[in-house]
Write a protein that holds these residues in place. Structure first.
Motif: not given
Length: 145
Positions: A103-126
């Motif tokens: 949701n945070a990434v999709l709310a950011v204007a195109p060309g800009e980057e959302a702040a911070g990275r989530s570690q949840a993706h790695y937990v999901y993959v684990a």
């Protein structure tokens, strides 16, 4: 092998195949396709994983019912309990964090980057890896009978 356990074997390997195909092939490759932006990839991923998790839940219920009716070995039950528990953790604890991040990434204007990275993706993959091992083990144990 009776018909009920044969259905459990079929459901197990369908579930395993779906996890392998979607989580380890489709998900990473979609972001490499020409013209697929991060926002488009996230939108597709949300839809695909919502559908996958719905089917996984139905498969888990089918396996639980079958195992309750046919009482396989303790090792078989343990393998499937691990797979179902991994799915539950993904749905209850990890998916909400992934949704919040997307949701945070999709709310950011195109060309800009959302702040911070989530570690949840790695937990999901684990937990996907845990599910793969548990489903493979449970399926093999059912086949060995």
């Amino acid at each position: 092998m009776n018909a009920g356990l044969a259905v459990a074997v079929a459901v197990t390997f369908c579930w395993l195949g779906m996890v392998l195909a979607i989580s380890f092939i489709e998900a990473p490759l979609k972001f490499r396709a020409p013209g697929v932006t991060l926002q488009i990839g996230l939108g597709i991923g949300r839809m695909v994983f919502r559908a996958l998790n719905t089917v996984e839940t139905a498969f888990a219920v089918a396996i639980i019912v079958t195992l309750a009716m046919h009482r396989p070995s303790t090792a078989t039950i343990t393998a499937f309990a691990i797979a179902v528990a991994a799915l539950a953790v993904q749905l209850i604890a990890v998916r909400p964090k992934l949704t919040q991040r997307s949701n945070a990434v999709l709310a950011v204007a195109p060309g800009e980057e959302a702040a911070g990275r989530s570690q949840a993706h790695y937990v999901y993959v684990a937990f996907e890896l845990i599910k793969v091992v548990a489903l493979l083990t449970g399926g093999v144990l059912l086949l060995a009978g």
